[in-house]
Design a protein around this motif. Structure first.
Motif, PDB file in Angstrom:
ATOM      1  N   GLU A   1       0.853  -1.189  -0.103  1.00  0.00           N
ATOM      2  CA  GLU A   1       0.028  -0.138   0.004  1.00  0.00           C
ATOM      3  C   GLU A   1       1.019   1.147  -0.127  1.00  0.00           C
ATOM      4  O   GLU A   1       1.967   1.391   0.503  1.00  0.00           O
ATOM      5  CB  GLU A   1      -1.039  -0.102   1.239  1.00  0.00           C
ATOM      6  CG  GLU A   1      -1.947  -0.996   1.225  1.00  0.00           C
ATOM      7  CD  GLU A   1      -3.107  -0.847   2.303  1.00  0.00           C
ATOM      8  OE1 GLU A   1      -4.235  -1.004   1.880  1.00  0.00           O
ATOM      9  OE2 GLU A   1      -2.823  -0.520   3.266  1.00  0.00           O
ATOM     10  N   LYS A   2       0.222   2.223  -0.613  1.00  0.00           N
ATOM     11  CA  LYS A   2       0.931   3.512  -0.817  1.00  0.00           C
ATOM     12  C   LYS A   2       0.671   4.438   0.449  1.00  0.00           C
ATOM     13  O   LYS A   2      -0.735   4.552   0.597  1.00  0.00           O
ATOM     14  CB  LYS A   2       0.785   4.237  -2.039  1.00  0.00           C
ATOM     15  CG  LYS A   2       1.265   3.447  -3.202  1.00  0.00           C
ATOM     16  CD  LYS A   2       0.731   4.133  -4.416  1.00  0.00           C
ATOM     17  CE  LYS A   2      -0.653   3.688  -5.070  1.00  0.00           C
ATOM     18  NZ  LYS A   2      -1.059   4.074  -6.359  1.00  0.00           N
ATOM     19  N   VAL A   3       1.455   5.013   1.043  1.00  0.00           N
ATOM     20  CA  VAL A   3       1.415   5.798   2.249  1.00  0.00           C
ATOM     21  C   VAL A   3       1.861   7.281   1.934  1.00  0.00           C
ATOM     22  O   VAL A   3       2.946   7.479   1.774  1.00  0.00           O
ATOM     23  CB  VAL A   3       2.204   5.201   3.531  1.00  0.00           C
ATOM     24  CG1 VAL A   3       1.862   6.128   4.723  1.00  0.00           C
ATOM     25  CG2 VAL A   3       1.684   3.982   3.940  1.00  0.00           C
ATOM     26  N   TYR A   4       0.856   8.300   2.015  1.00  0.00           N
ATOM     27  CA  TYR A   4       1.148   9.521   1.921  1.00  0.00           C
ATOM     28  C   TYR A   4       1.532  10.094   3.476  1.00  0.00           C
ATOM     29  O   TYR A   4       0.668  10.267   4.229  1.00  0.00           O
ATOM     30  CB  TYR A   4      -0.097  10.513   1.533  1.00  0.00           C
ATOM     31  CG  TYR A   4      -0.031  11.840   1.233  1.00  0.00           C
ATOM     32  CD1 TYR A   4       0.789  12.663   1.950  1.00  0.00           C
ATOM     33  CD2 TYR A   4      -0.737  12.272   0.001  1.00  0.00           C
ATOM     34  CE1 TYR A   4       0.978  14.147   1.612  1.00  0.00           C
ATOM     35  CE2 TYR A   4      -0.902  13.653  -0.209  1.00  0.00           C
ATOM     36  CZ  TYR A   4       0.206  14.477   0.362  1.00  0.00           C
ATOM     37  OH  TYR A   4       0.079  15.694   0.277  1.00  0.00           O
TER      38      TYR A   4
ATOM     39  N   SER B   1      -3.217   7.606  -3.045  1.00  0.00           N
ATOM     40  CA  SER B   1      -2.800   6.960  -1.898  1.00  0.00           C
ATOM     41  C   SER B   1      -3.703   6.118  -1.213  1.00  0.00           C
ATOM     42  O   SER B   1      -4.944   6.383  -1.217  1.00  0.00           O
ATOM     43  CB  SER B   1      -2.309   8.004  -0.919  1.00  0.00           C
ATOM     44  OG  SER B   1      -1.181   8.874  -1.512  1.00  0.00           O
ATOM     45  N   ASP B   2      -3.047   4.993  -0.621  1.00  0.00           N
ATOM     46  CA  ASP B   2      -4.142   4.328   0.457  1.00  0.00           C
ATOM     47  C   ASP B   2      -4.279   4.738   1.827  1.00  0.00           C
ATOM     48  O   ASP B   2      -5.233   4.576   2.552  1.00  0.00           O
ATOM     49  CB  ASP B   2      -3.662   2.759   0.490  1.00  0.00           C
ATOM     50  CG  ASP B   2      -3.557   2.310  -1.071  1.00  0.00           C
ATOM     51  OD1 ASP B   2      -4.402   1.847  -1.810  1.00  0.00           O
ATOM     52  OD2 ASP B   2      -2.309   2.033  -1.497  1.00  0.00           O
TER      53      ASP B   2
ATOM     54  N   SER C   1     -12.946  16.148   1.025  1.00  0.00           N
ATOM     55  CA  SER C   1     -13.297  15.407  -0.007  1.00  0.00           C
ATOM     56  C   SER C   1     -12.714  14.260  -0.518  1.00  0.00           C
ATOM     57  O   SER C   1     -13.354  13.194  -0.914  1.00  0.00           O
ATOM     58  CB  SER C   1     -13.437  16.422  -1.155  1.00  0.00           C
ATOM     59  OG  SER C   1     -14.300  17.418  -1.057  1.00  0.00           O
ATOM     60  N   THR C   2     -11.291  14.216  -0.314  1.00  0.00           N
ATOM     61  CA  THR C   2     -10.536  13.382  -0.863  1.00  0.00           C
ATOM     62  C   THR C   2      -9.991  12.129   0.418  1.00  0.00           C
ATOM     63  O   THR C   2     -10.199  11.119   0.380  1.00  0.00           O
ATOM     64  CB  THR C   2      -9.409  13.555  -1.764  1.00  0.00           C
ATOM     65  OG1 THR C   2      -9.978  14.563  -2.752  1.00  0.00           O
ATOM     66  CG2 THR C   2      -8.660  12.553  -2.300  1.00  0.00           C
ATOM     67  N   ARG C   3      -9.127  12.841   1.131  1.00  0.00           N
ATOM     68  CA  ARG C   3      -8.356  12.052   2.132  1.00  0.00           C
ATOM     69  C   ARG C   3      -9.463  11.646   3.059  1.00  0.00           C
ATOM     70  O   ARG C   3      -9.289  10.192   3.525  1.00  0.00           O
ATOM     71  CB  ARG C   3      -7.653  12.964   3.001  1.00  0.00           C
ATOM     72  CG  ARG C   3      -6.847  12.292   4.080  1.00  0.00           C
ATOM     73  CD  ARG C   3      -7.082  12.527   5.471  1.00  0.00           C
ATOM     74  NE  ARG C   3      -7.090  14.201   5.837  1.00  0.00           N
ATOM     75  CZ  ARG C   3      -7.366  14.551   6.749  1.00  0.00           C
ATOM     76  NH1 ARG C   3      -7.875  13.713   7.978  1.00  0.00           N
ATOM     77  NH2 ARG C   3      -7.373  15.802   7.271  1.00  0.00           N
TER      78      ARG C   3
END
Length: 374
Positions: A25-28, A90-91, A127-129
């Motif tokens: 998984e991608k972590v921001y 991002s996941d 709206s996204t995170r």
């Protein structure tokens, strides 16, 4: 601060229990302030060990100020689009905030801050995170935070870890009777020095917050029915919003709308915030603060809204999990401590006394009192 072994425990708890990171998984990973770099390195190490892929981004209130102060609306839109795309891919999102200078944005023009909220903060985070990633926001125990808390760094570090490493599994179980009671409740009444407030929470979900989205954590929140609030409330905890300091905010309501508002400090700024949009004069949240490790305010909302024995309400936008129909660019939590040292207070749910002077009195809720959550 040297790398404390408790920081490794904290990072592991966040990755395994809060965001439940999975291999690939991608972590921001967004880091605010130079003092947080040690913790950033620990998170990168742990993410790699667990098979995750970190994208790490260094941020800072002074860097933000340089852009926000001078950007046109078109620039702000493009700025938001860049980060919204990264967030959407991002996941997991994790924010590590040091707040080396929490007042850095205090003199930014209100119009520019409104553009930032409209074109960056709302699309990227609200709206996204929030709906599309598993996320956790946390702080870092540095000298600046210790100074705001009026504590030595060593004492503040212990305070920090007591709050952040609380037994969230136990807390979550103890929250269930409160959640159930709130979801059966129509009328809430709060009585305290300078406060006599009533409103309805009928039909709005109550949400347990126990160590997944915030560290530290510890609250059960819902929202007032939008047009139901009447009376007056005196918030006795100092607060900072968009880098501006406020003290002893007092709000008067009629049919849900704020009709009078006053702050002992920066009252003119309070009036400006209430004019942000139509929703900024209504409330979007009501919550019980429940973390036994947070015993006094430190001028950081992530901690202060969880103070054991407190409640908080938020001016502006309601959360999707507990919606009351109010929409605003503002979401500003204001806290009233109700322990005896701060004048006490009583909270009634459908005319039944539920909490007095910061302590729950109903047997099924006493598991949430500090002595039972240590």
């Amino acid at each position: 601060m040297q790398k404390d072994k408790r920081l490794y425990q904290l990072a592991e708890n966040v990755l395994k229990n809060s965001v439940k990171l999975k291999k690939g998984e991608k972590v921001y990973l967004e880091v605010f302030g130079p003092t947080v770099l040690d913790l950033m390195a620990i998170f990168i190490e742990k993410i790699a060990e667990m098979g995750g892929v970190p994208f790490y981004f260094y941020n800072d209130e002074h860097l933000l100020k340089s852009f926000i102060s001078h950007a046109s609306e078109e620039q702000m839109k493009k700025f938001g689009e860049i980060y919204q795309k990264q967030m959407a891919e991002s996941d997991v999102y994790i924010a590590l905030r040091g707040f080396d200078d929490i007042f850095a944005l205090s003199d930014v023009n209100e119009k520019q801050m409104a553009l930032y909220m409209q074109h960056y903060s709302n699309p990227v985070h609200r709206s996204t995170r929030v709906p599309h990633t598993r996320w956790c926001v946390m702080r870092y125990p540095n000298a600046a935070m210790a100074a705001l808390a009026k504590m030595s760094l060593e004492a503040f570090e212990n305070f920090y870890f007591d709050a952040c490493l609380v037994d969230y599994k136990q807390m979550c179980a103890a929250m269930t009777p409160l959640k159930d009671l709130m979801e059966r409740t129509d009328r809430v009444r709060i009585v305290a020095p300078g406060t006599d407030l009533s409103f309805s929470i009928k039909g709005i979900p109550a949400i347990k917050c126990c160590g997944e989205l915030n560290i530290p954590d510890g609250e059960v929140f819902t929202a007032p029915v939008k047009d139901s609030i009447n009376g007056v409330v005196q918030f006795n905890t100092d607060t900072v919003y968009n880098g501006i300091f406020f003290s002893n905010i007092r709000l008067t309501f009629k049919d849900g709308k704020i009709i009078e508002a006053h702050s002992h400090v920066n009252n003119d700024k309070l009036q400006e915030i209430l004019e942000t949009d139509d929703g900024a004069k209504y409330m979007g949240e009501f919550a019980f603060g429940l973390n036994p490790g947070i015993t006094h305010p430190i001028l950081d909302i992530l901690f202060d809204e969880k103070i054991g024995g407190s409640f908080h309400m938020a001016i502006g936008n309601s959360y999707d999990e507990a919606p009351n129909g109010n929409s605003s660019a503002v979401h500003w939590d204001l806290i009233q401590m109700q322990d005896a040292a701060h004048g006490g207070g009583e909270i009634y749910l459908d005319d039944v006394l539920v909490r007095k002077d910061g302590l729950f009195v109903l047997p099924e809720l006493q598991g949430l009192n500090p002595e039972n959550l240590k």
